[in-house]
Write a protein that holds these residues in place. Structure first.
Motif, PDB file in Angstrom:
ATOM      1  N   LEU A 164       0.825  -1.207   0.000  1.00 45.63           N
ATOM      2  CA  LEU A 164       0.000   0.000   0.000  1.00 45.63           C
ATOM      3  C   LEU A 164       0.859   1.256   0.000  1.00 45.63           C
ATOM      4  O   LEU A 164       0.672   2.153  -0.824  1.00 45.63           O
ATOM      5  CB  LEU A 164      -0.936   0.009   1.216  1.00 45.63           C
ATOM      6  CG  LEU A 164      -1.719   1.303   1.457  1.00 45.63           C
ATOM      7  CD1 LEU A 164      -2.766   1.509   0.380  1.00 45.63           C
ATOM      8  CD2 LEU A 164      -2.352   1.282   2.831  1.00 45.63           C
ATOM      9  N   PHE A 165       1.801   1.321   0.920  1.00 43.84           N
ATOM     10  CA  PHE A 165       2.589   2.544   1.074  1.00 43.84           C
ATOM     11  C   PHE A 165       3.639   2.729  -0.019  1.00 43.84           C
ATOM     12  O   PHE A 165       4.037   3.845  -0.308  1.00 43.84           O
ATOM     13  CB  PHE A 165       3.222   2.609   2.456  1.00 43.84           C
ATOM     14  CG  PHE A 165       2.197   2.814   3.546  1.00 43.84           C
ATOM     15  CD1 PHE A 165       1.281   3.850   3.478  1.00 43.84           C
ATOM     16  CD2 PHE A 165       2.135   1.956   4.619  1.00 43.84           C
ATOM     17  CE1 PHE A 165       0.324   4.039   4.465  1.00 43.84           C
ATOM     18  CE2 PHE A 165       1.185   2.134   5.624  1.00 43.84           C
ATOM     19  CZ  PHE A 165       0.276   3.177   5.539  1.00 43.84           C
ATOM     20  N   THR A 166       4.082   1.645  -0.636  1.00 52.20           N
ATOM     21  CA  THR A 166       5.075   1.803  -1.707  1.00 52.20           C
ATOM     22  C   THR A 166       4.427   2.061  -3.065  1.00 52.20           C
ATOM     23  O   THR A 166       5.085   2.546  -3.970  1.00 52.20           O
ATOM     24  CB  THR A 166       5.999   0.565  -1.821  1.00 52.20           C
ATOM     25  OG1 THR A 166       5.210  -0.588  -2.037  1.00 52.20           O
ATOM     26  CG2 THR A 166       6.849   0.412  -0.579  1.00 52.20           C
ATOM     27  N   THR A 167       3.136   1.737  -3.207  1.00 51.16           N
ATOM     28  CA  THR A 167       2.490   1.945  -4.505  1.00 51.16           C
ATOM     29  C   THR A 167       1.577   3.159  -4.545  1.00 51.16           C
ATOM     30  O   THR A 167       1.427   3.756  -5.594  1.00 51.16           O
ATOM     31  CB  THR A 167       1.668   0.711  -4.929  1.00 51.16           C
ATOM     32  OG1 THR A 167       0.666   0.460  -3.946  1.00 51.16           O
ATOM     33  CG2 THR A 167       2.565  -0.496  -5.115  1.00 51.16           C
ATOM     34  N   SER A 168       0.950   3.501  -3.416  1.00 49.36           N
ATOM     35  CA  SER A 168      -0.009   4.602  -3.491  1.00 49.36           C
ATOM     36  C   SER A 168       0.063   5.564  -2.318  1.00 49.36           C
ATOM     37  O   SER A 168      -0.678   6.536  -2.285  1.00 49.36           O
ATOM     38  CB  SER A 168      -1.429   4.046  -3.630  1.00 49.36           C
ATOM     39  OG  SER A 168      -1.721   3.158  -2.578  1.00 49.36           O
ATOM     40  N   GLY A 169       0.910   5.313  -1.361  1.00 43.87           N
ATOM     41  CA  GLY A 169       1.021   6.221  -0.224  1.00 43.87           C
ATOM     42  C   GLY A 169      -0.153   6.108   0.724  1.00 43.87           C
ATOM     43  O   GLY A 169      -0.956   5.193   0.642  1.00 43.87           O
ATOM     44  N   LEU A 170      -0.264   7.067   1.615  1.00 47.33           N
ATOM     45  CA  LEU A 170      -1.312   7.069   2.629  1.00 47.33           C
ATOM     46  C   LEU A 170      -2.676   7.309   1.972  1.00 47.33           C
ATOM     47  O   LEU A 170      -2.852   8.288   1.246  1.00 47.33           O
ATOM     48  CB  LEU A 170      -1.020   8.161   3.663  1.00 47.33           C
ATOM     49  CG  LEU A 170      -1.844   8.133   4.935  1.00 47.33           C
ATOM     50  CD1 LEU A 170      -1.608   6.822   5.692  1.00 47.33           C
ATOM     51  CD2 LEU A 170      -1.478   9.308   5.824  1.00 47.33           C
TER      52      LEU A 170
END
Length: 156
Positions: free
Chosen positions: A58-64
């Motif tokens: 989640l955090f490496t592909t689209s952030g928060l």
């Protein structure tokens, strides 16, 4: 090769690899469940590892994310995890006693039936595909394949 065909092949390959992982996950988590003598703890460990991987993705592909709820989203879309949890608990408990092939074959049978019903009626907003003669024939052949795979060789 057409773009649609390339996507079909890529998606098919990705799902094939995912399918390879299901019996491996069943064997690994069933073994962990046996070693720990605790199906629930094995499921928690499996889900925790998966949660960590999902968070990293989640955090490496689209952030928060901006929101956890999108307006107009049916409430039941949030309950897919119930089915994942049921699967993990049952496969971890049943597969070591019933056999990986037996367990996965019956899971596959359930998936085959659910997929044609969901597609035929367009449940959950998916694209609707009628259960025609060709699809019914394919489903019947797949079920026959499961029966043949589960038939055990004669002991000599």
């Amino acid at each position: 090769m057409l773009q649609g065909t390339q996507n079909f092949m890529l998606y098919g390959f990705i799902m094939f690899v995912a399918g390879l992982g299901i019996p491996i996950m069943a064997a690994l988590n069933g073994g962990l469940s046996n070693k720990l003598q605790n199906t629930a703890l094995a499921a928690v460990i499996l889900l925790f590892v998966g949660f960590c991987i999902a968070l990293t993705y989640l955090f490496t592909t689209s952030g928060l994310p901006k929101t956890l709820y999108a307006t107009g989203t049916p409430w039941y879309f949030y309950f897919g995890g119930c089915f994942v949890m049921f699967y993990i608990l049952t496969i971890s408990c049943v597969a070591p006693k019933f056999g990986i092939a037996n367990a996965i074959a019956f899971v596959l049978l359930g998936q085959l039936i659910a997929m044609v019903v969901i597609d035929h009626f367009g449940f959950f907003g998916v694209k609707q595909y009628a259960l025609d003669y060709k699809r019914l024939t394919g489903l019947t052949l797949m079920i026959a394949g499961i029966v043949l795979v589960l038939s055990k060789p004669q002991q000599s």
